[in-house]
Motif scaffolding. Structure first.
Motif, PDB file in Angstrom:
ATOM      1  N   ASP A   1       5.733  35.835  10.661  1.00  0.00           N
ATOM      2  CA  ASP A   1       6.316  35.687  11.867  1.00  0.00           C
ATOM      3  C   ASP A   1       6.264  33.767  11.990  1.00  0.00           C
ATOM      4  OD1 ASP A   1       6.615  38.186  12.355  1.00  0.00           O
ATOM      5  OD2 ASP A   1       5.239  38.484  13.792  1.00  0.00           O
ATOM      6  N   GLU A   2       5.378  33.427  11.878  1.00  0.00           N
ATOM      7  CA  GLU A   2       5.349  32.107  12.083  1.00  0.00           C
ATOM      8  C   GLU A   2       6.005  31.154  11.256  1.00  0.00           C
ATOM      9  OE1 GLU A   2       0.333  31.960  13.791  1.00  0.00           O
ATOM     10  OE2 GLU A   2       0.806  30.737  12.124  1.00  0.00           O
ATOM     11  N   GLU A   3       6.070  31.671   9.898  1.00  0.00           N
ATOM     12  CA  GLU A   3       6.828  31.035   8.991  1.00  0.00           C
ATOM     13  C   GLU A   3       8.405  31.105   9.356  1.00  0.00           C
ATOM     14  OE1 GLU A   3       6.439  32.529   4.875  1.00  0.00           O
ATOM     15  OE2 GLU A   3       8.366  31.380   4.403  1.00  0.00           O
ATOM     16  N   VAL A   4       8.836  32.449   9.826  1.00  0.00           N
ATOM     17  CA  VAL A   4      10.263  32.394  10.485  1.00  0.00           C
ATOM     18  C   VAL A   4      10.579  31.527  11.665  1.00  0.00           C
ATOM     19  CG1 VAL A   4      11.637  33.997  11.571  1.00  0.00           C
ATOM     20  CG2 VAL A   4      10.693  34.819   9.401  1.00  0.00           C
ATOM     21  N   ALA A   5       9.627  31.586  12.355  1.00  0.00           N
ATOM     22  CA  ALA A   5       9.682  30.704  13.778  1.00  0.00           C
ATOM     23  C   ALA A   5       9.804  29.336  13.384  1.00  0.00           C
ATOM     24  CB  ALA A   5       8.464  30.966  14.885  1.00  0.00           C
TER      25      ALA A   5
END
Ligand SMILES: Nc1nc2c(ncn2[C@@H]2O[C@H](COP(=O)(O)OP(=O)(O)OP(=O)(O)O)[C@@H](O)[C@H]2O)c(=O)[nH]1
Ligand SMILES: [Mg+2]
Length: 257
Positions: free
Chosen positions: A97-101
């Motif tokens: 999730d953090e990578e995508v954001a």
């Protein structure tokens, strides 16, 4: 694809169209790209729905199990494309999730990033706000769940907050549509540079670290002169961030006109 690309228009989303396409976003029909970021459960999707109504569709991020919702709205003859990012507490890229954001804000370079925060739990939301402001300089803080905050007797000095953060702050209760017209107007003004953001950035680094960040940042700027966050990239490199190192090697920081 579009005149704006040929003209190399640096203020609109087309400027970065190819990079956005790599991230799976087609901006053929948009003047501005807006990302919605925020901690989990702060009402991002509710804000997204209030802004886009039924003009939206969902899918997955390329190669990821993370869902992606995108939609649009028209305001003042401009077409805005909105991307609902996954809820995260940080952008250090320790989860999918953090990578995508983070990748979206960093490489997609949205025209505006709206950070949706829980007004009733502002302090714990500010960590992500400050991280987003390290990466991008065009942002709006959406203080959502204002009705809940008021119910708990919480008052927020929005003006001082906006001054301290260096970005506009808009209070909303998205579930009842309160503040949404003001949010749209503010997104428009930031996108079209009528409001200039001067985001708060960390200044109090120890002298040696500061000097190292400065030196590395200057080198990065030589290769990528239009990078808005070279100091942040330098800090991540000094921290040994493999993803950022790979991105530099792959040329992901180059805006593709
Ligand atoms: N009272 C109140 N409830 C709200 C408001 N905005 C959203 N909610 C509620 O808060 C809950 C979470 O909203 P979502 O829009 O799903 O939040 P989110 O940030 O997208 O959540 P994740 O995607 O899971 O991170 C839902 O039950 C909403 O109805 C608001 O302004 N006031
Ligand atoms: Mg959501």
């Amino acid at each position: 694809m579009n005149d704006a690309v040929d003209k190399g228009c640096e203020t609109c989303a087309f400027y970065n169209a190819a990079q956005l396409k790599k991230l799976g976003i087609n901006v053929d029909s948009a003047d501005f790209v807006v990302a919605l970021a925020g901690n989990p459960n702060t009402g991002k999707s509710t804000v997204f729905n209030a802004l886009t109504g039924l003009r939206q569709h969902t899918g997955n991020w390329a190669g990821k199990t993370v869902t992606r919702a995108e939609g649009g709205f028209l305001y003042s003859d401009k077409r805005f494309k909105l991307i609902d990012l996954p809820g995260t507490y940080s952008l250090l890229s320790t989860s999918e999730d953090e990578e995508v954001a983070r990748n979206f804000i960093l490489f997609g370079r949205p025209d505006v990033t709206v950070i949706v925060a829980d007004a009733a739990r502002l302090e714990r939301n500010l960590n992500l706000v400050l991280q987003v402001l390290e990466i991008t300089d065009k942002a709006v803080l959406c203080l959502n769940l204002m009705d809940e905050a008021t119910r708990h007797g919480i008052k927020i000095d929005e003006r001082t907050l906006a001054k301290d953060l260096g970005i506009p702050v808009v209070a909303t209760s998205a579930r009842s549509n309160e503040g949404i017209p003001e949010l749209i107007q503010t997104i428009y003004e930031v996108a079209s540079n009528q409001i200039a953001c001067k985001p708060h950035r960390i200044k109090s680094l120890p002298a040696e670290v500061d000097q190292a960040v400065d030196e590395l940042s200057k080198k990065i700027l030589k290769t990528y002169p239009d990078l808005p966050n070279s100091r942040w990239v330098a800090m991540r490199l000094l921290d040994g961030d493999q993803q950022i190192l790979n991105a530099l090697k792959n040329g992901d920081f180059v805006s593709t006109t």
